[in-house]
Write an enzyme that holds these catalytic residues in place. Structure first.
Site, PDB file in Angstrom:
ATOM      1  N   SER A 226       0.655  -1.074   0.079  1.00  0.00           N
ATOM      2  CA  SER A 226      -0.094  -0.068  -0.084  1.00  0.00           C
ATOM      3  C   SER A 226       0.848   1.316  -0.074  1.00  0.00           C
ATOM      4  O   SER A 226       1.522   1.433   0.910  1.00  0.00           O
ATOM      5  CB  SER A 226      -0.971  -0.060   1.248  1.00  0.00           C
ATOM      6  OG  SER A 226      -1.509   1.223   1.487  1.00  0.00           O
TER       7      SER A 226
ATOM      8  N   HIS B  28      -1.191  -1.250  -4.373  1.00  0.00           N
ATOM      9  CA  HIS B  28      -2.449  -0.959  -3.783  1.00  0.00           C
ATOM     10  C   HIS B  28      -2.508   0.569  -3.237  1.00  0.00           C
ATOM     11  O   HIS B  28      -1.853   1.116  -2.718  1.00  0.00           O
ATOM     12  CB  HIS B  28      -2.408  -1.770  -2.317  1.00  0.00           C
ATOM     13  CG  HIS B  28      -3.923  -1.749  -1.715  1.00  0.00           C
ATOM     14  ND1 HIS B  28      -4.699  -2.309  -2.011  1.00  0.00           N
ATOM     15  CD2 HIS B  28      -4.258  -0.955  -0.639  1.00  0.00           C
ATOM     16  CE1 HIS B  28      -5.920  -2.134  -1.112  1.00  0.00           C
ATOM     17  NE2 HIS B  28      -5.662  -1.341  -0.311  1.00  0.00           N
TER      18      HIS B  28
ATOM     19  N   ASP C  12      -4.860   3.599  -1.671  1.00  0.00           N
ATOM     20  CA  ASP C  12      -5.910   3.631  -0.749  1.00  0.00           C
ATOM     21  C   ASP C  12      -6.338   5.174  -0.911  1.00  0.00           C
ATOM     22  O   ASP C  12      -5.738   6.163  -0.574  1.00  0.00           O
ATOM     23  CB  ASP C  12      -5.066   3.589   0.725  1.00  0.00           C
ATOM     24  CG  ASP C  12      -5.002   2.033   1.039  1.00  0.00           C
ATOM     25  OD1 ASP C  12      -6.122   1.300   0.935  1.00  0.00           O
ATOM     26  OD2 ASP C  12      -3.999   1.661   1.595  1.00  0.00           O
TER      27      ASP C  12
ATOM     28  N   MET D  60      -8.982   7.946   0.584  1.00  0.00           N
ATOM     29  CA  MET D  60      -9.807   8.146   1.702  1.00  0.00           C
ATOM     30  C   MET D  60     -10.316   9.534   1.546  1.00  0.00           C
ATOM     31  O   MET D  60      -9.715  10.405   1.137  1.00  0.00           O
ATOM     32  CB  MET D  60      -9.018   7.938   2.646  1.00  0.00           C
ATOM     33  CG  MET D  60      -8.165   6.426   3.090  1.00  0.00           C
ATOM     34  SD  MET D  60      -7.377   6.700   4.508  1.00  0.00           S
ATOM     35  CE  MET D  60      -6.676   5.005   4.406  1.00  0.00           C
TER      36      MET D  60
ATOM     37  N   HIS E  31      -8.358   1.189  -3.857  1.00  0.00           N
ATOM     38  CA  HIS E  31      -9.516   0.803  -2.600  1.00  0.00           C
ATOM     39  C   HIS E  31      -9.976   2.111  -2.362  1.00  0.00           C
ATOM     40  O   HIS E  31      -9.398   2.870  -1.760  1.00  0.00           O
ATOM     41  CB  HIS E  31      -8.218   0.346  -1.640  1.00  0.00           C
ATOM     42  CG  HIS E  31      -9.123  -0.269  -0.379  1.00  0.00           C
ATOM     43  ND1 HIS E  31      -8.521  -0.400   1.024  1.00  0.00           N
ATOM     44  CD2 HIS E  31     -10.670  -0.132  -0.032  1.00  0.00           C
ATOM     45  CE1 HIS E  31      -9.481  -0.739   1.770  1.00  0.00           C
ATOM     46  NE2 HIS E  31     -10.665  -0.582   1.144  1.00  0.00           N
TER      47      HIS E  31
ATOM     48  N   MET F 176     -12.153   4.231  -0.233  1.00  0.00           N
ATOM     49  CA  MET F 176     -12.910   4.178   1.172  1.00  0.00           C
ATOM     50  C   MET F 176     -13.414   5.698   1.044  1.00  0.00           C
ATOM     51  O   MET F 176     -12.879   6.470   1.768  1.00  0.00           O
ATOM     52  CB  MET F 176     -11.838   4.386   2.121  1.00  0.00           C
ATOM     53  CG  MET F 176     -11.361   2.714   2.359  1.00  0.00           C
ATOM     54  SD  MET F 176      -9.764   2.649   3.290  1.00  0.00           S
ATOM     55  CE  MET F 176      -8.552   2.758   1.913  1.00  0.00           C
TER      56      MET F 176
ATOM     57  N   MET G 123     -11.046  -6.410   5.364  1.00  0.00           N
ATOM     58  CA  MET G 123     -10.264  -5.493   6.177  1.00  0.00           C
ATOM     59  C   MET G 123      -9.853  -6.288   7.777  1.00  0.00           C
ATOM     60  O   MET G 123     -10.901  -6.858   8.356  1.00  0.00           O
ATOM     61  CB  MET G 123     -11.133  -4.366   6.701  1.00  0.00           C
ATOM     62  CG  MET G 123     -11.599  -3.348   5.240  1.00  0.00           C
ATOM     63  SD  MET G 123     -10.126  -2.850   4.275  1.00  0.00           S
ATOM     64  CE  MET G 123      -9.180  -2.039   5.603  1.00  0.00           C
TER      65      MET G 123
ATOM     66  N   GLY H 120      -8.818   3.397   7.317  1.00  0.00           N
ATOM     67  CA  GLY H 120      -8.357   4.752   7.633  1.00  0.00           C
ATOM     68  C   GLY H 120      -6.846   5.064   7.926  1.00  0.00           C
ATOM     69  O   GLY H 120      -6.403   6.304   7.338  1.00  0.00           O
TER      70      GLY H 120
ATOM     71  N   GLY I 192      -2.716   3.459   8.162  1.00  0.00           N
ATOM     72  CA  GLY I 192      -1.730   2.332   8.061  1.00  0.00           C
ATOM     73  C   GLY I 192      -1.153   1.970   9.641  1.00  0.00           C
ATOM     74  O   GLY I 192      -1.508   2.842  10.350  1.00  0.00           O
TER      75      GLY I 192
ATOM     76  N   ASP J 105      -6.525  -6.855   4.131  1.00  0.00           N
ATOM     77  CA  ASP J 105      -6.098  -5.524   4.111  1.00  0.00           C
ATOM     78  C   ASP J 105      -5.868  -4.840   5.727  1.00  0.00           C
ATOM     79  O   ASP J 105      -6.655  -4.895   6.185  1.00  0.00           O
ATOM     80  CB  ASP J 105      -6.698  -4.551   3.426  1.00  0.00           C
ATOM     81  CG  ASP J 105      -6.267  -3.072   3.122  1.00  0.00           C
ATOM     82  OD1 ASP J 105      -5.212  -3.050   3.651  1.00  0.00           O
ATOM     83  OD2 ASP J 105      -6.943  -2.277   2.486  1.00  0.00           O
TER      84      ASP J 105
HETATM   85  C1  DX5 Z   1      -6.325   1.061   5.756  1.00  0.00           C
HETATM   86  C2  DX5 Z   1      -5.638   0.881   4.287  1.00  0.00           C
HETATM   87  C3  DX5 Z   1      -4.672  -0.288   4.254  1.00  0.00           C
HETATM   88  C4  DX5 Z   1      -3.529   0.359   4.994  1.00  0.00           C
HETATM   89  C5  DX5 Z   1      -2.554  -1.110   5.282  1.00  0.00           C
HETATM   90  O1  DX5 Z   1      -7.307   1.996   5.598  1.00  0.00           O
HETATM   91  O2  DX5 Z   1      -6.875   0.221   3.452  1.00  0.00           O
HETATM   92  O3  DX5 Z   1      -4.265  -0.553   2.728  1.00  0.00           O
HETATM   93  O4  DX5 Z   1      -2.551   1.033   4.338  1.00  0.00           O
HETATM   94  O5  DX5 Z   1      -1.648  -0.554   6.056  1.00  0.00           O
HETATM   95  P1  DX5 Z   1      -0.779  -1.504   7.168  1.00  0.00           P
HETATM   96  O6  DX5 Z   1      -0.112  -2.679   6.285  1.00  0.00           O
HETATM   97  O7  DX5 Z   1       0.229  -0.704   7.696  1.00  0.00           O
HETATM   98  O8  DX5 Z   1      -1.859  -2.214   8.220  1.00  0.00           O
HETATM   99 ZN    ZN Z   2      -6.287  -0.634   1.470  1.00  0.00          ZN
END
Ligand code: DX5
Ligand code: ZN
Length: 228
Positions: free
Chosen positions: A12, A37, A39, A41, A70, A72, A141, A146, A148, A177
């Site tokens: 990600s 990937h 993300d 948001m 992805h 969100m 999930m 939200g 990492g 994820d």
């Molecule tokens: C969380 C994201 C993930 C996140 C994963 O909302 O969708 O893709 O970046 O990060 P790690 O691997 O650090 O949990």
């Molecule tokens: Zn993600």
């Protein structure tokens, strides 16, 4: 994109250097990742803001593999076309993002892109059942979306096992994820997952100046998952 159930590692870029996406993407691909990937948001569906279709379009030429987007965001439908035009290969929407997931998945498929269904930790597996014929990937999930770097939620492993049984022979990927490390990867791989997203698990300790660390992190997650 041909279908297989081999383990795929999807770093990600939420954990990459935001001022340097082009080089970061080149580094993780050179170091052996399978998908990238992305993300997205909105500060509304999730309590964080990242980037939109313009940023996706800007990074697309740097991705040689698969651009796994992805979303969100809520609402989703008004933005599907823009993410498709930005070059996403897979567009994943959350079942919790609105009342019309069936319409959303139809709209994603109508763009010619692969459609993903994301499920939050508090949502049961059976939401997949009525939309199974519209889904190319289910994203489980294993953290609340939200941010990492959160801790893997172990109660989700049973959900992965249930989804794997529900999917049977259908060509539907199970993506995990959140909180993936060499310790948690084997748990979900044994339960039937084939795509492992990892942000901090891939990027921590490395940089574009030290890309071999990304390679070591990717290899460690893959090895642990394949041994499961
Ligand atoms: C969380 C994201 C993930 C996140 C994963 O909302 O969708 O893709 O970046 O990060 P790690 O691997 O650090 O949990
Ligand atoms: Zn993600």
């Amino acid at each position: 994109m041909s279908f297989d159930r081999k383990i795929k590692i999807a770093p990600s870029i939420l954990s990459a250097d935001f001022a340097n996406f082009g080089q970061e993407i080149r580094a993780i691909e050179d170091q052996g990742c399978d998908w990238v990937h992305v993300d997205v948001m909105d500060g509304h569906f999730v309590p964080n803001l990242t980037f939109g279709p313009a940023m996706c379009k800007a990074i697309r030429p740097h991705i040689r593999s698969v651009m796994d987007v992805h979303l969100m965001i809520a609402p989703v439908d008004p933005y599907i076309e823009a993410f498709a035009e930005a070059g996403a290969d897979i567009i994943t929407a959350h079942v919790e993002a609105g009342p019309h997931i069936h319409r959303t998945l139809q709209a994603i498929r109508a763009t010619g892109k692969k459609a993903g269904l994301a499920i939050n930790p508090g949502t049961p597996a059976d939401v997949l059942e009525p939309v199974m014929d519209l889904v190319d990937l289910v994203c489980v999930m294993t953290v609340n979306p939200g941010f990492g770097g959160q801790k893997f939620i172990h109660s989700q492993v049973d959900k992965v096992r249930n989804l794997r049984a529900m999917i049977g022979d259908r060509p539907i990927h199970i993506e995990i994820d959140g909180g993936i490390t060499p310790e948690t990867a084997p748990l979900v791989a044994a339960a039937g997952a084939d795509v492992l997203v990892a942000g901090s698990g891939v990027f921590s300790g490395g940089s574009v100046a030290k890309p071999e660390v990304y390679g070591q992190n990717i290899a460690a997650i893959r090895k642990a998952a394949e041994a499961a």
